[in-house]
Enzyme design. Structure first.
Site, PDB file in Angstrom:
ATOM      1  CE  LYS A 169      46.577 -50.979 -30.463  1.00  0.00           C
ATOM      2  NZ  LYS A 169      45.753 -50.038 -31.227  1.00  0.00           N
ATOM      3  CD  GLN A 195      43.952 -49.774 -34.465  1.00  0.00           C
ATOM      4  OE1 GLN A 195      44.057 -50.334 -33.386  1.00  0.00           O
ATOM      5  NE2 GLN A 195      44.816 -48.856 -34.866  1.00  0.00           N
ATOM      6  CG  ASP A 224      42.507 -45.751 -28.262  1.00  0.00           C
ATOM      7  OD1 ASP A 224      43.687 -45.971 -27.938  1.00  0.00           O
ATOM      8  OD2 ASP A 224      42.029 -46.060 -29.370  1.00  0.00           O
TER       9      ASP A 224
END
Ligand code: NAD
Length: 295
Positions: free
Chosen positions: A49, A93, A116
């Site tokens: 990412k 994450q 997200d």
């Protein structure tokens, strides 16, 4: 059978995002990554990412914490990023250590920076079909792949195997929406579904988000179905330097000849997830400009 090529589609998307970012001049979108612990898969996902962000001119910051970080300390770190106006997107994450409640963490991320899409507010906006919602990246990437393949989903039967917050639930919601690449009839299956194959064999579009290597086999699918393989599973492979290779949840070699479209692993849904994260970061940045036009 046609391959739904996530590498090609994501590369296309990233090129247009790079052009858009270029027009911002000196001021650039910035996404902050939070990683807890040293899980090799998480390290590799975050690195990917960061690299992709750099490639298209998005700034990124990485904050890493030991596995032992307390939930309160992690919430404090998120609060700092929430109030930092130079950060437009925040990604925590997953998975997080067992002593940390993921939903508490996701709900603490400022909904306007929730690239997200796991915050309860964005999941609610998704259900309300509000364009302002940040839609979680993997489901959004799946929809983009299906859309670009020119598939008409109206009236189709979509069967989703998996009910996670990250993939299963939101992807079903997207296929249900009253708009293009929606209007499907959706069935959710999960670990407590009896006679799974009875359901999967009815699927015009089958989404496998299970986390079990080669779980979906030829007898489980209808001929001509569209197969979306979300799974990323490491299996031992002594011929590789790393000692492993990645396979999906679908037994690709036996299922692919029966399918009309199929996503490979790797190179299918995975790259789309990263591209949609970048798209959400650009969206967060542009929405922040509308709120603070003098910036
Ligand atoms: P998860 O573990 O949260 O959910 C798995 C789901 O599978 C559960 O809802 C469970 O009910 C269902 N399941 C488990 N065993 C089953 C069985 N025998 N029969 C029917 N259903 C069963 O996982 P997740 O976060 O949704 O991820 C699923 C897979 O997708 C994993 O391999 C993960 O690595 C991968 N993933 C890939 C991407 C990507 O970008 N490609 C993104 C997220 C997750």
């Amino acid at each position: 059978m046609e391959i739904l090529d996530g590498n090609a589609v994501s590369s296309d998307l990233l090129n247009s995002l790079a052009d858009r970012v270029e027009t911002y001049g000196e001021d650039k979108p910035c996404v902050a990554f939070i990683r807890v612990g040293e899980d090799p898969a998480s390290i590799s996902y975050v690195r990917k990412k960061e690299k992709t962000a750099a490639r298209i001119g998005i700034q990124s910051r990485l904050k890493t914490f030991p596995e032992s970080i307390s939930q309160v300390a992690l919430l404090d770190e998120i609060s700092l990023l929430n109030s930092d106006s130079s950060v437009h997107g925040i990604l925590v994450q997953a998975p997080l250590p067992a002593h940390i409640d993921e939903c508490v963490i996701f709900n603490h991320v400022n909904p306007n920076k929730d690239v997200d899409g796991f915050n309860a507010k964005n999941l609610g906006l998704l259900c309300q079909e509000d364009e302002k919602a940040f839609v979680s990246c993997t489901p959004a990437g799946i929809i983009e792949l299906v859309k670009r393949a020119g598939v008409d989903t109206q009236g189709k039967h979509v069967v989703v195997i998996g009910r996670s917050l990250i993939v299963g639930k939101p992807v079903g919601m997207l296929f249900l929406q009253k708009k293009l690449t929606g209007n499907a009839t959706v069935t959710y299956c999960h670990s407590r579904t009896p006679d799974l194959a009875f359901h999967t064999k009815q699927a015009d579009i089958l989404v496998a988000a299970i986390g079990r290597p080669n779980f979906v086999t030829k007898p489980m699918i209808k001929s001509g179905a569209i197969i979306i393989d979300v799974g990323i599973n490491r299996i031992a492979d002594e011929t590789r330097k790393s000692g492993f290779r990645l396979v999906g949840d679908v037994a690709f070699n036996e299922v692919a000849p029966e399918a009309s479209f199929i996503t490979p692993v790797p190179g299918g849904v995975g790259p789309m997830t990263v591209a949609m994260l970048m798209s959400n970061t650009v969206k967060a940045y542009e929405q922040s400009l509308k709120k603070h036009p003098t910036q």
